[in-house]
Design a protein around this motif. Sequence first.
Motif, PDB file in Angstrom:
ATOM      1  N   GLN A  76     -68.812  13.284   5.722  1.00 53.48           N
ATOM      2  CA  GLN A  76     -67.444  13.186   6.553  1.00 53.48           C
ATOM      3  C   GLN A  76     -67.228  14.172   7.673  1.00 53.48           C
ATOM      4  N   VAL A  77     -68.517  13.820   8.692  1.00 48.71           N
ATOM      5  CA  VAL A  77     -68.515  14.465   9.870  1.00 48.71           C
ATOM      6  C   VAL A  77     -67.372  14.453  10.566  1.00 48.71           C
ATOM      7  N   ALA A  78     -66.799  13.232  10.842  1.00 51.09           N
ATOM      8  CA  ALA A  78     -65.553  13.072  11.514  1.00 51.09           C
ATOM      9  C   ALA A  78     -64.415  14.105  11.104  1.00 51.09           C
ATOM     10  N   VAL A  79     -64.390  14.264   9.998  1.00 45.66           N
ATOM     11  CA  VAL A  79     -63.371  15.018   9.379  1.00 45.66           C
ATOM     12  C   VAL A  79     -63.614  16.605   9.794  1.00 45.66           C
ATOM     13  N   LEU A  80     -64.775  16.935   9.724  1.00 45.04           N
ATOM     14  CA  LEU A  80     -65.109  18.315  10.485  1.00 45.04           C
ATOM     15  C   LEU A  80     -64.847  18.227  11.827  1.00 45.04           C
ATOM     16  N   ALA A  81     -65.357  17.416  12.680  1.00 47.46           N
ATOM     17  CA  ALA A  81     -65.151  17.385  14.027  1.00 47.46           C
ATOM     18  C   ALA A  81     -63.642  17.484  14.336  1.00 47.46           C
ATOM     19  N   VAL A  82     -62.537  16.848  13.611  1.00 45.57           N
ATOM     20  CA  VAL A  82     -61.166  16.818  13.809  1.00 45.57           C
ATOM     21  C   VAL A  82     -60.748  18.299  13.637  1.00 45.57           C
ATOM     22  N   ALA A  83     -61.138  18.542  12.367  1.00 44.12           N
ATOM     23  CA  ALA A  83     -60.823  20.040  11.962  1.00 44.12           C
ATOM     24  C   ALA A  83     -61.070  21.001  13.023  1.00 44.12           C
ATOM     25  N   LEU A  84     -62.335  20.881  13.180  1.00 43.60           N
ATOM     26  CA  LEU A  84     -62.693  22.241  14.182  1.00 43.60           C
ATOM     27  C   LEU A  84     -62.245  21.901  15.586  1.00 43.60           C
ATOM     28  N   GLY A  85     -62.039  20.694  16.133  1.00 46.52           N
ATOM     29  CA  GLY A  85     -61.396  20.449  17.586  1.00 46.52           C
ATOM     30  C   GLY A  85     -59.991  21.095  17.283  1.00 46.52           C
ATOM     31  N   VAL A  86     -59.134  20.713  16.304  1.00 43.85           N
ATOM     32  CA  VAL A  86     -57.799  21.336  16.247  1.00 43.85           C
ATOM     33  C   VAL A  86     -57.691  22.978  16.237  1.00 43.85           C
ATOM     34  N   PHE A  87     -58.761  23.311  15.258  1.00 43.90           N
ATOM     35  CA  PHE A  87     -58.927  24.702  15.093  1.00 43.90           C
ATOM     36  C   PHE A  87     -59.004  25.553  16.478  1.00 43.90           C
ATOM     37  N   GLY A  88     -60.040  24.949  17.302  1.00 46.42           N
ATOM     38  CA  GLY A  88     -60.360  25.411  18.637  1.00 46.42           C
ATOM     39  C   GLY A  88     -59.289  25.434  19.525  1.00 46.42           C
ATOM     40  N   LEU A  89     -58.642  24.088  19.670  1.00 47.57           N
ATOM     41  CA  LEU A  89     -57.487  24.222  20.702  1.00 47.57           C
ATOM     42  C   LEU A  89     -56.274  25.114  20.041  1.00 47.57           C
ATOM     43  N   ALA A  90     -56.078  25.247  19.050  1.00 38.39           N
ATOM     44  CA  ALA A  90     -54.932  26.210  18.644  1.00 38.39           C
ATOM     45  C   ALA A  90     -55.389  27.620  18.606  1.00 38.39           C
ATOM     46  N   VAL A  91     -56.772  27.780  18.423  1.00 36.72           N
ATOM     47  CA  VAL A  91     -57.005  29.456  18.795  1.00 36.72           C
ATOM     48  C   VAL A  91     -57.209  29.824  19.896  1.00 36.72           C
ATOM     49  N   GLY A  92     -57.112  28.749  21.108  1.00 34.98           N
ATOM     50  CA  GLY A  92     -56.993  29.033  22.404  1.00 34.98           C
ATOM     51  C   GLY A  92     -55.592  29.615  22.672  1.00 34.98           C
ATOM     52  N   ALA A  93     -54.763  28.710  22.074  1.00 36.08           N
ATOM     53  CA  ALA A  93     -53.210  28.923  22.300  1.00 36.08           C
ATOM     54  C   ALA A  93     -52.738  30.231  21.838  1.00 36.08           C
ATOM     55  N   LEU A  94     -53.421  30.373  20.680  1.00 40.21           N
ATOM     56  CA  LEU A  94     -53.038  31.698  19.742  1.00 40.21           C
ATOM     57  C   LEU A  94     -53.281  33.019  20.391  1.00 40.21           C
ATOM     58  N   ASP A  95     -54.778  32.999  20.738  1.00 42.32           N
ATOM     59  CA  ASP A  95     -55.402  34.136  21.247  1.00 42.32           C
ATOM     60  C   ASP A  95     -54.362  34.617  22.624  1.00 42.32           C
ATOM     61  N   ALA A  96     -54.141  33.447  23.350  1.00 42.63           N
ATOM     62  CA  ALA A  96     -53.530  33.759  24.685  1.00 42.63           C
ATOM     63  C   ALA A  96     -51.972  34.257  24.237  1.00 42.63           C
ATOM     64  N   SER A  97     -51.267  33.553  23.498  1.00 39.48           N
ATOM     65  CA  SER A  97     -49.980  33.904  23.306  1.00 39.48           C
ATOM     66  C   SER A  97     -49.901  35.210  22.524  1.00 39.48           C
ATOM     67  N   MET A  98     -50.817  35.602  21.442  1.00 39.25           N
ATOM     68  CA  MET A  98     -50.704  36.984  20.820  1.00 39.25           C
ATOM     69  C   MET A  98     -50.929  37.975  21.961  1.00 39.25           C
ATOM     70  N   ASN A  99     -51.883  38.010  22.800  1.00 35.87           N
ATOM     71  CA  ASN A  99     -52.032  39.004  23.621  1.00 35.87           C
ATOM     72  C   ASN A  99     -50.896  38.851  24.897  1.00 35.87           C
TER      73      ASN A  99
END
Length: 418
Positions: A96-119
């Motif tokens: 289920q590589v597609a599941v991993l790709a979606v999860a990591l994609g969402v994780f990456g986009l959200a981490v960028g927003a999270l890191d920026a807004s936290m700081n």
Amino acid sequence: MTDVLRRGRASLAFAFFAQGAAFALLVTRIPAVQERYGVSDALLPVFLAAVPVLAGAGSVATERLVRRVRPSRVLRWSQPVVLLALLGAGAGGAGQVAVLAVALGVFGLAVGALDASMNMLGVSLQRSYGRSIMLGFHAVYSLGGIVGASLAWAGAHWQLALWVSYLPVVAVLLPAVLVGSRWYADGGPAPEREARGDGGGGGGGAGGGVGFKLLLPLCLVMTFAYIGDSTVSNWSAKYLKDVLGGSEQLATVPYNVYMVTTLAGRAAGDLGVRRFGAVAVVRLGALVAAGGFAVVALAPGPWVGMLGFTLLGLGLCVLVPQTFAAAGRRAFEEHGPGASDAAIARLNIFNYVGFLIGSPLVGALGDAWSYRGAMVVPMVLVLVTLGYARSFAAQPDRYGGGHERPRTADVGRGSNGL
């Protein structure tokens, strides 16, 4: 108003802790993720590179988003997404590589927003407090990373499925961050951007006046700091075992030592900034980090190498928090609070740039030349930081000789309208 700031500081500190734990839980279980999904060695680097690339995109999007809504709202909703994406990464199975790709994609986009807004919130709270507190937030992030890595070790030790390891953590952190988000405090007055609805195009609030020239020295410092950090996180174990002749068990220690000394340095760092100023602390940090790389490169054996990694934690730990603080302060001095948020979002991109450059750079130099020689490159880059140390100074005429002071008009209300 003091209570609002105190609650805002505590709730933001918990957000930093939760993010440190979540990120460590993912990156320390990469081998297990690869095995669970059957990702090939050739495909794994693509997945790993996609996360910081998408995080950079998330940070860019956040710069635009905070022209219309408060950074606290971005943080309030991006952090649960990160936690759910972490759980999603552990929920799939073989093939289920597609599941991993979606999860990591969402994780990456959200981490960028999270890191920026936290700081963004951290810098604005520091401005409202009138003294250095940013290193404390990043110290709590480091503590979260240590807890997350320890939980990941426990999951691996007892051979727990990924979702079994992740589910209890997400079940605890998710409601906790949602409750805590009620007390996030934006450090500026309620923005007109929601009411105006024009994207904040007017004045300094939009951040459009923040020029690249203003941020360039700090972007370079951020990149160099993360090249150093990624060198330690990706190569310390291999270096201690293959170059310095340490045992496999001993090779797991340097990164743990690095995280502990990073926590210790950040916990004490705010006091240093308040007493000696940001410029002096950054210079000392750069010199200590460069000395750490020199010790690692010249170490005759594993224990001396361990000393080098200890110095690296103490030196590198101050650079990133102070770079965020300096970017927010300089943009605020020139253009106002909205510009501070924009500057932090742009600067945040360069932590992912450093992460993407650092690991392959050291690996390529190690294979083509030597791993000892490869350690000289991040050492030189960290020393370059000394040339940009003056960029961390506050304007004396506004902040009393390099220390921030509170501005009553900038003491914000809680994100729930307090």
